[in-house]
Each structure stands twice: as structure tokens, then as C-alpha cells.
Design a protein around this motif. Structure first.
Motif, PDB file in Angstrom:
ATOM      1  N   THR A  97      -3.130  -0.349 -13.128  1.00 29.03           N
ATOM      2  CA  THR A  97      -4.427  -1.044 -13.081  1.00 29.03           C
ATOM      3  C   THR A  97      -4.268  -2.530 -13.381  1.00 29.03           C
ATOM      4  O   THR A  97      -4.755  -3.394 -12.633  1.00 29.03           O
ATOM      5  N   TYR A 126      -2.322  -4.377 -10.453  1.00 27.77           N
ATOM      6  CA  TYR A 126      -3.134  -4.734  -9.282  1.00 27.77           C
ATOM      7  C   TYR A 126      -4.108  -5.861  -9.609  1.00 27.77           C
ATOM      8  O   TYR A 126      -4.397  -6.726  -8.767  1.00 27.77           O
ATOM      9  N   GLU A 128      -2.984  -8.619  -7.167  1.00 23.61           N
ATOM     10  CA  GLU A 128      -3.911  -8.669  -6.027  1.00 23.61           C
ATOM     11  C   GLU A 128      -5.287  -9.203  -6.401  1.00 23.61           C
ATOM     12  O   GLU A 128      -6.185  -9.253  -5.551  1.00 23.61           O
ATOM     13  N   MET A 163      -7.708  -7.860  -8.034  1.00 17.24           N
ATOM     14  CA  MET A 163      -8.765  -6.866  -7.817  1.00 17.24           C
ATOM     15  C   MET A 163      -9.649  -6.747  -9.040  1.00 17.24           C
ATOM     16  O   MET A 163      -9.272  -7.132 -10.161  1.00 17.24           O
ATOM     17  N   THR A 164     -10.831  -6.184  -8.820  1.00 15.40           N
ATOM     18  CA  THR A 164     -11.700  -5.856  -9.945  1.00 15.40           C
ATOM     19  C   THR A 164     -11.090  -4.670 -10.695  1.00 15.40           C
ATOM     20  O   THR A 164     -10.264  -3.914 -10.135  1.00 15.40           O
ATOM     21  N   ASP A 202     -11.550  -1.418  -8.633  1.00 15.73           N
ATOM     22  CA  ASP A 202     -10.681  -1.346  -7.453  1.00 15.73           C
ATOM     23  C   ASP A 202      -9.218  -1.130  -7.854  1.00 15.73           C
ATOM     24  O   ASP A 202      -8.483  -0.375  -7.215  1.00 15.73           O
ATOM     25  N   TYR A 251      -8.766   2.422  -8.856  1.00 16.43           N
ATOM     26  CA  TYR A 251      -8.803   3.247  -7.644  1.00 16.43           C
ATOM     27  C   TYR A 251      -7.454   3.201  -6.923  1.00 16.43           C
ATOM     28  O   TYR A 251      -6.905   4.233  -6.522  1.00 16.43           O
ATOM     29  N   MET A 252      -6.915   2.031  -6.747  1.00 22.39           N
ATOM     30  CA  MET A 252      -5.629   1.861  -6.073  1.00 22.39           C
ATOM     31  C   MET A 252      -4.506   2.579  -6.846  1.00 22.39           C
ATOM     32  O   MET A 252      -3.624   3.208  -6.259  1.00 22.39           O
ATOM     33  N   HIS A 281      -6.859   4.782   2.323  1.00 20.40           N
ATOM     34  CA  HIS A 281      -6.625   3.374   2.667  1.00 20.40           C
ATOM     35  C   HIS A 281      -6.725   2.500   1.423  1.00 20.40           C
ATOM     36  O   HIS A 281      -7.459   2.790   0.477  1.00 20.40           O
ATOM     37  N   GLU A 282      -5.976   1.381   1.466  1.00 17.34           N
ATOM     38  CA  GLU A 282      -6.045   0.434   0.365  1.00 17.34           C
ATOM     39  C   GLU A 282      -7.421  -0.233   0.336  1.00 17.34           C
ATOM     40  O   GLU A 282      -8.154  -0.244   1.340  1.00 17.34           O
ATOM     41  N   VAL A 283      -7.722  -0.826  -0.780  1.00 15.75           N
ATOM     42  CA  VAL A 283      -8.975  -1.579  -0.915  1.00 15.75           C
ATOM     43  C   VAL A 283      -8.973  -2.753   0.067  1.00 15.75           C
ATOM     44  O   VAL A 283      -9.977  -3.036   0.728  1.00 15.75           O
ATOM     45  N   HIS A 284      -7.839  -3.427   0.192  1.00 22.22           N
ATOM     46  CA  HIS A 284      -7.650  -4.479   1.195  1.00 22.22           C
ATOM     47  C   HIS A 284      -6.150  -4.581   1.440  1.00 22.22           C
ATOM     48  O   HIS A 284      -5.341  -4.099   0.636  1.00 22.22           O
TER      49      HIS A 284
END
Length: 345
Positions: free
Chosen positions: A31, A34, A38, A40-41, A44, A47-48, A59-62
């Protein structure tokens, strides 16, 4: 240094705690990784991390950057390695029988907590095994303590409650329910060990009834000073027995029948006469236990402790006196109720 019960339990479950802690650390690391790489929040990033560790293929968040891809690959390898590590430990736990040992330990502890007015047998050698068998036939609850795992496992195979440990250790005696116990048998392999067992048990529970074995005359006095009410001299008892077999074989056979726990037709027993018993104040001639209940009186102990091996017919039965008798099971049950003042209608 031998492992304590708590450390043994921790050793059994340690691999599973390692798994849970490792998973938590892996998720936290993923967590924050990422979020840092990246941007990310927190949601997110979590989640990843979850879909990557679980390898579910969502699928990835982006689209990920090159550092993000490298980090993801490392996360996948870590998660897969952790999975196989856990699978291996579970297989070892199941195939080695360790689960059975842990389950039996938990079962033993539950049964020990339920014991009350039981006996503790310290030492499961030939003597301790014989005592355990006699108590089992008489349906008297007991627990075995021995410091050798082979003896403990042998006792458990016989269906007995057994604890591994030094019976002279206060914590081991407490685990055996000493404070709820009725009596203790010190049947360890040597006299010095039995002296320490008796001293420890007497210190923990002054009212405990203790019987100890001894191999030499010097040990008998030491065991009595340590707190044993009765001391059994094995060689002396065996010598008397062998002499009786030579001189009075028929009498010895009769005594064997009386002492045999498996002989339910004829038993020798003693009963304390309570204050409310209808026997109090009457003579042995008046109660006439032989003709009324088919019971032979072979002894009577006065409240002060004086023992009359052949009580006179005119002797008066007193409260807190003890009647020693020979009879059959059902007749002795009747006398037990009379002595307690609970005669059947």
C-alpha cells in the motif's frame, strides 16, 4: 533448559502467527509502495496491493510506470513465496502429527480443570502404573505426573490423564490441580526425588493426604518429616509377602482376594460414623452388622485414633469413630448410608 507449557504452545502455533504477521506487513508495504511510487490514494493503493498479492488478474487502477511494474513484480513474487511457505508449514503440521499432539494437550488441560477430589500419582514406573490401574478399576479420578515423555505417552495410551514435568515443581503440581486434590502418591524412581515431591506438596497444601514409597530405612524417617502420612517400604513389604506365601499360602490368597480391586464380590472398607448416624450410642452387639447386613467387623478406630482390631460386642459406637469391615458391595453401600445417617427407607 526444558520448554515450558506456554513456550511449547507458542512453538506449535508460531508458524501460523508468522504467516498472519507476514501477510499484514506485505499488504502495508504494498500500500505504501504504490502510494509513494504511483502517487495513488490509500484506497487505490490498497486495492492494487490486494489484487496483486492475490493474483486474481483484475485491471490496474491506471497504467503503471516502469518503477511501478518492477514493484508489482516484486510484490507478486513475495505473495507467491508466502503462499508456498504457508502451504508447506500446514502440510508439515498435519503430516507430522503435531496437530494431534496439540489437540491432546488442549483436551488434557480441559479435563484437568474439571478434576476435583482426585489423586496425583508422581512417577509412572512399575509402581505408579500399578497404582493407576487400581484407581481406574475403583473408578477413582487421578492424574499422572512424570518427567519422561515416554512414560507420559504410555500413560496417555492407557487412557490416563498425564502431565510431563518435575513433580517437585510447584507450577507442575498446580497444573495437576493440587489445590483441589484429595491425595498424592510419591512413586518416583528414587527416595531423594520423593522427599522433594512430598516437601513441595505439603508446603502447597498442608491438608493433603500423602503416601510415599521408600527403598531404605533412612528414607522412611525423612519422608515422614517431609510430610508423608504413610510410607511404603517396597522391599520390606515384598519380604513379608514372600514369607507369608511360604508359611501361610491359604491366608495370603485370601488377603489377595480382599485387596484385589477387580474382586467386586468381597471388599474391605472403612467408614467414618457421622454425628447423625443411627449407629451412634449403640453397641456392636445391638447393631449386629453380621446378622442384619452380612458384614464382618474387623476393626474399630476410636475418635482419638486408638485402633481396636477386635472390638468387643459391648463396645459403644461413637460419633467420628471409624468402622473397618469386610463385606459385599451392596451390603457395604448400606453400611455407608447408615454411617452417614442416610439409611434407605
Amino acid at each position: 533448559m526444558p520448554l515450558t507449557k506456554e513456550s511449547q504452545q507458542f512453538s506449535t502455533l508460531r508458524r501460523f502467527w508468522v504467516f498472519f504477521v507476514s501477510v499484514a506487513l506485505l499488504i502495508l508495504s504494498g500500500t505504501f509502495g504504490y502510494m509513494s511510487i504511483e502517487h495513488m490514494t490509500p484506497l487505490d493503493a490498497l486495492y492494487m496491493t490486494i489484487i496483486t498479492v492475490a493474483t486474481v488478474g483484475f485491471h490496474e487502477v491506471h497504467p503503471l510506470s516502469d518503477p511501478g511494474k518492477i514493484f508489482t513484480m516484486a510484490l507478486i513474487v513475495s505473495g507467491t513465496g508466502l503462499f508456498f511457505f504457508t502451504l508447506t508449514n500446514v502440510a508439515v503440521f498435519l503430516l507430522s502429527g503435531e496437530w494431534r499432539s496439540h489437540w491432546e494437550q488442549q483436551k488434557n488441560e480441559r479435563m484437568l480443570r474439571k478434576l476435583n477430589d482426585h489423586f496425583i500419582i508422581c512417577g509412572y514406573g512399575r509402581l505408579g502404573g500399578s497404582v493407576a490401574e487400581e484407581l481406574r478399576v475403583k473408578a477413582i479420578p487421578f492424574v499422572v505426573i512424570d518427567n519422561m515423555i515416554d512414560n507420559v505417552l504410555r500413560a496417555r495410551d492407557e487412557g490416563f490423564l498425564a502431565i510431563k514435568g518435575n513433580a517437585a515443581d510447584e507450577s507442575v503440581l498446580s497444573d495437576a490441580g493440587l489445590h483441589r486434590a484429595k491425595g498424592l502418591i510419591a512413586a518416583a524412581g528414587n527416595d531423594a526425588e520423593n522427599v522433594f515431591i512430598v516437601l513441595t506438596a505439603r508446603n502447597l497444601k498442608p491438608s493433603l493426604y500423602i503416601v510415599a514409597r521408600a527403598d531404605c530405612d533412612e528414607s522412611e524417617s525423612k519422608l515422614r518429616r517431609a510430610g508423608a502420612e504413610k510410607v511404603v517400604m517396597l522391599y520390606r513389604s515384598a519380604g513379608k509377602r514372600m514369607a507369608n506365601l511360604l508359611t501361610d499360602p491359604e491366608l495370603e490368597e485370601y488377603l489377595d482376594e480382599l485387596s484385589d480391586a477387580g474382586n467386586l464380590n468381597l471388599r474391605i472398607a472403612q467408614y467414618l460414623v457421622s454425628e447423625k448416624s443411627p449407629l451412634v450410642g449403640k453397641s456392636f452387639q445391638e447393631v449386629d452388622l453380621y446378622n442384619n447386613h452380612r458384614i464382618n467387623v474387623v476393626g474399630y478406630k476410636l475418635p482419638g485414633g486408638e485402633l481396636h482390631t477386635t472390638p468387643r460386642p459391648a463396645e459403644i459406637i461413637q460419633k467420628n469413630g471409624t468402622i473397618i469391615v469386610i463385606g459385599q458391595g451392596g451390603d457395604l453401600e448400606m453400611l455407608s448410608q447408615l454411617a452417614l445417617g442416610e439409611e434407605k427407607k
